[in-house]
Design a protein around this motif. Structure first.
Motif, PDB file in Angstrom:
ATOM      1  N   PHE A 102       0.792  -1.219   0.057  1.00 18.37           N
ATOM      2  CA  PHE A 102       0.161   0.002  -0.139  1.00 18.37           C
ATOM      3  C   PHE A 102       0.939   1.354   0.146  1.00 18.37           C
ATOM      4  N   LEU A 103       2.192   1.143   0.292  1.00 15.97           N
ATOM      5  CA  LEU A 103       3.000   2.402   0.443  1.00 15.97           C
ATOM      6  C   LEU A 103       3.226   2.960  -1.092  1.00 15.97           C
ATOM      7  N   GLU A 104       3.229   1.925  -2.035  1.00 22.14           N
ATOM      8  CA  GLU A 104       3.127   2.599  -3.385  1.00 22.14           C
ATOM      9  C   GLU A 104       2.003   3.359  -3.828  1.00 22.14           C
ATOM     10  N   THR A 105       0.630   2.786  -3.231  1.00 26.87           N
ATOM     11  CA  THR A 105      -0.527   3.402  -3.619  1.00 26.87           C
ATOM     12  C   THR A 105      -0.356   5.049  -3.049  1.00 26.87           C
ATOM     13  N   ARG A 106      -0.017   4.962  -1.718  1.00 24.34           N
ATOM     14  CA  ARG A 106      -0.050   6.163  -1.018  1.00 24.34           C
ATOM     15  C   ARG A 106       0.888   6.947  -1.587  1.00 24.34           C
ATOM     16  N   ARG A 107       2.054   6.715  -2.024  1.00 25.74           N
ATOM     17  CA  ARG A 107       3.028   7.580  -2.749  1.00 25.74           C
ATOM     18  C   ARG A 107       2.343   8.038  -4.055  1.00 25.74           C
ATOM     19  N   TYR A 108       1.917   7.269  -4.749  1.00 25.74           N
ATOM     20  CA  TYR A 108       1.189   7.685  -6.126  1.00 25.74           C
ATOM     21  C   TYR A 108       0.072   8.653  -5.813  1.00 25.74           C
ATOM     22  N   ILE A 109      -0.695   8.425  -4.966  1.00 23.00           N
ATOM     23  CA  ILE A 109      -2.098   9.369  -4.667  1.00 23.00           C
ATOM     24  C   ILE A 109      -1.419  10.889  -4.152  1.00 23.00           C
ATOM     25  N   GLN A 110      -0.367  10.717  -3.300  1.00 27.47           N
ATOM     26  CA  GLN A 110       0.329  12.030  -3.037  1.00 27.47           C
ATOM     27  C   GLN A 110       1.009  12.693  -4.140  1.00 27.47           C
ATOM     28  N   TYR A 111       1.668  12.066  -4.909  1.00 30.25           N
ATOM     29  CA  TYR A 111       2.263  12.791  -6.172  1.00 30.25           C
ATOM     30  C   TYR A 111       1.107  13.225  -7.018  1.00 30.25           C
ATOM     31  N   ASN A 112      -0.039  12.367  -7.095  1.00 27.18           N
ATOM     32  CA  ASN A 112      -1.014  12.745  -8.072  1.00 27.18           C
ATOM     33  C   ASN A 112      -2.257  13.526  -7.273  1.00 27.18           C
ATOM     34  N   SER A 113      -2.158  14.179  -6.420  1.00 24.13           N
ATOM     35  CA  SER A 113      -3.191  14.481  -5.430  1.00 24.13           C
ATOM     36  C   SER A 113      -4.241  15.493  -6.145  1.00 24.13           C
ATOM     37  N   ARG A 114      -3.552  16.213  -7.134  1.00 25.42           N
ATOM     38  CA  ARG A 114      -4.645  17.119  -7.987  1.00 25.42           C
ATOM     39  C   ARG A 114      -5.568  16.438  -8.569  1.00 25.42           C
ATOM     40  N   THR A 115      -5.325  15.277  -8.884  1.00 23.37           N
ATOM     41  CA  THR A 115      -6.406  14.508  -9.719  1.00 23.37           C
ATOM     42  C   THR A 115      -7.196  13.643  -8.822  1.00 23.37           C
ATOM     43  N   VAL A 116      -6.351  12.919  -7.892  1.00 21.67           N
ATOM     44  CA  VAL A 116      -7.041  11.898  -6.999  1.00 21.67           C
ATOM     45  C   VAL A 116      -7.936  12.443  -6.223  1.00 21.67           C
ATOM     46  N   HIS A 117      -7.593  13.611  -5.420  1.00 28.73           N
ATOM     47  CA  HIS A 117      -8.399  14.286  -4.470  1.00 28.73           C
ATOM     48  C   HIS A 117      -9.539  14.869  -4.871  1.00 28.73           C
ATOM     49  N   PRO A 118      -9.789  15.441  -5.956  1.00 28.65           N
ATOM     50  CA  PRO A 118     -11.036  16.048  -6.423  1.00 28.65           C
ATOM     51  C   PRO A 118     -12.213  14.630  -6.824  1.00 28.65           C
ATOM     52  N   ARG A 119     -11.417  13.633  -7.338  1.00 29.64           N
ATOM     53  CA  ARG A 119     -12.293  12.537  -7.405  1.00 29.64           C
ATOM     54  C   ARG A 119     -12.499  11.889  -6.373  1.00 29.64           C
ATOM     55  N   ALA A 120     -11.752  11.825  -5.293  1.00 27.42           N
ATOM     56  CA  ALA A 120     -12.472  11.244  -3.979  1.00 27.42           C
ATOM     57  C   ALA A 120     -13.448  11.933  -3.504  1.00 27.42           C
ATOM     58  N   ASP A 264      -8.597  -4.409 -10.178  1.00 31.16           N
ATOM     59  CA  ASP A 264      -7.948  -3.356  -9.601  1.00 31.16           C
ATOM     60  C   ASP A 264      -7.151  -2.744 -10.643  1.00 31.16           C
ATOM     61  N   LYS A 265      -7.450  -1.411 -11.084  1.00 31.54           N
ATOM     62  CA  LYS A 265      -6.552  -0.544 -12.028  1.00 31.54           C
ATOM     63  C   LYS A 265      -5.519   0.179 -11.556  1.00 31.54           C
ATOM     64  N   TYR A 266      -5.328   0.228 -10.252  1.00 29.74           N
ATOM     65  CA  TYR A 266      -4.232   1.045  -9.406  1.00 29.74           C
ATOM     66  C   TYR A 266      -2.831   0.112  -9.670  1.00 29.74           C
ATOM     67  N   PRO A 267      -2.693  -1.032  -9.920  1.00 29.16           N
ATOM     68  CA  PRO A 267      -1.566  -1.215  -9.975  1.00 29.16           C
ATOM     69  C   PRO A 267      -0.941  -1.291 -11.562  1.00 29.16           C
ATOM     70  N   ALA A 268      -1.497  -1.098 -12.309  1.00 35.56           N
ATOM     71  CA  ALA A 268      -1.326  -0.979 -13.858  1.00 35.56           C
ATOM     72  C   ALA A 268      -0.870   0.767 -13.824  1.00 35.56           C
ATOM     73  N   MET A 269      -1.742   1.453 -13.191  1.00 36.83           N
ATOM     74  CA  MET A 269      -1.432   2.774 -13.362  1.00 36.83           C
ATOM     75  C   MET A 269      -0.299   3.230 -12.276  1.00 36.83           C
ATOM     76  N   ILE A 270       0.079   2.774 -11.337  1.00 40.12           N
ATOM     77  CA  ILE A 270       1.131   2.788 -10.702  1.00 40.12           C
ATOM     78  C   ILE A 270       2.417   2.455 -11.529  1.00 40.12           C
ATOM     79  N   GLN A 271       2.514   1.162 -12.280  1.00 41.49           N
ATOM     80  CA  GLN A 271       3.376   0.734 -12.811  1.00 41.49           C
ATOM     81  C   GLN A 271       3.803   1.811 -14.006  1.00 41.49           C
ATOM     82  N   ARG A 272       2.818   2.123 -14.704  1.00 41.31           N
ATOM     83  CA  ARG A 272       3.096   3.269 -15.593  1.00 41.31           C
ATOM     84  C   ARG A 272       3.682   4.539 -15.227  1.00 41.31           C
ATOM     85  N   TRP A 273       2.903   4.834 -14.217  1.00 41.06           N
ATOM     86  CA  TRP A 273       3.507   6.147 -13.319  1.00 41.06           C
ATOM     87  C   TRP A 273       5.172   5.916 -12.933  1.00 41.06           C
ATOM     88  N   ASN A 274       5.374   4.771 -12.406  1.00 40.65           N
ATOM     89  CA  ASN A 274       6.740   4.655 -12.012  1.00 40.65           C
ATOM     90  C   ASN A 274       7.600   4.555 -13.498  1.00 40.65           C
TER      91      ASN A 274
END
Length: 278
Positions: A102-120, A264-274
């Motif tokens: 979950f640390l990777e997901t947390r890091r991804y959300i933090q770096y993409n907060s401008r898009t993730v937070h409004p969606r949340a 779960d779409k997050y792993p693929a999104m995180i992989q592309r982001w990395n």
């Protein structure tokens, strides 16, 4: 389909190596609530020291300009500060349940907060608005009950008044059932958007309704299976253990209901982001 007991056993197994993380997340949530309460108390003491009226009665919160302003501030805080954090916590539980880091997901959300937070924010706000829209007829019928049953009790109740009073009672009962049915129908929208952050809220609600069709009794059965834990919840301290357990159980239940839709779409999104962030 797995039984409630099997789903809970599955959730307990998935939680096995994450008890520490689950308890830490619960402590964080409780600390957030405690900080909010302390802030409200300090605010009250501050205004009291200045001689400014400040309380939490509905007549003040909705009947005065300053009360309405503070209510608006609380709502905005709830929408734009609390809801994104709730989204992140729920997403961490999904990662824990799926056995991912979950640390990777947390890091991804933090770096993409401008898009993730409004969606949340919208993922919580829009379903809540839909529920309020569905519930609004109940408010009107409750007003009818109050008006004809209590406000006019000193006057002679006419035949029409009695008819409206009885209709209001019946409508309130029936529409409350409709509201509960609707809430259960869109209950999986939360998990659909947790698994796919790019999913539209309305599409998630539609898909949830499709998946939950004919499964409302199953939902109520699973929900009521937690009734035995109510005495422990009232003791407060067991919540630090029960909260992670409940969260994992609901993930297990959602996965069981969603079946092939649990993608779960997050792993693929995180992989592309990395890949492109390097």
């Amino acid at each position: 389909m797995l039984s409630n007991k099997q789903l809970k056993a599955k959730a307990m197994k998935r939680l096995g190596g994450h008890w520490g993380t689950g308890i830490a997340l619960t402590v964080f949530k409780m600390s957030f609530l405690l900080a909010w309460m302390v802030f409200e108390i300090l605010l009250y003491l501050f205004f009291d020291h200045l001689g400014i009226e400040y309380n939490f009665y509905p007549a003040y919160l909705f009947g005065t300009h300053f009360g309405r302003f503070m209510t608006l501030v609380r709502v905005l805080m709830l929408l734009f500060v609390v809801n994104p954090e709730r989204y992140i916590l729920d997403r961490i539980y999904v990662d824990m349940y799926s056995g991912r880091n979950f640390l990777e997901t947390r890091r991804y959300i933090q770096y993409n907060s401008r898009t993730v937070h409004p969606r949340a924010t919208f993922s919580v706000m829009l379903p809540m608005m839909l529920r309020l829209i569905v519930l609004s007829p109940v408010f009107l019928s409750i007003y009818g009950i109050w008006y004809w049953g209590f406000s006019q009790k000193d006057k002679a109740l006419t035949t029409m008044g009695l008819f409206v009073f009885m209709i209001s009672i019946g409508f309130t009962i029936v529409w409350t059932g409709v509201f509960i049915h609707y809430c259960i129908s869109i209950s999986l929208a939360k998990y659909i958007m947790l698994l796919n952050p790019r999913a539209s809220v309305f599409d998630a609600c539609d898909l949830s309704s499709k998946i939950m069709d004919g499964k409302h009794g199953r939902y109520m059965s699973f929900l009521l299976s937690f009734a035995k834990y109510l005495p422990l919840i009232l003791l407060f301290y067991p919540m630090f253990i029960l909260e992670p357990y409940f969260k994992m159980c609901w993930c297990s239940f959602a996965e069981e209901l969603m079946g092939s839709y649990w993608l779960d779409k997050y792993p693929a999104m995180i992989q592309r982001w990395n890949k492109y962030a390097k």
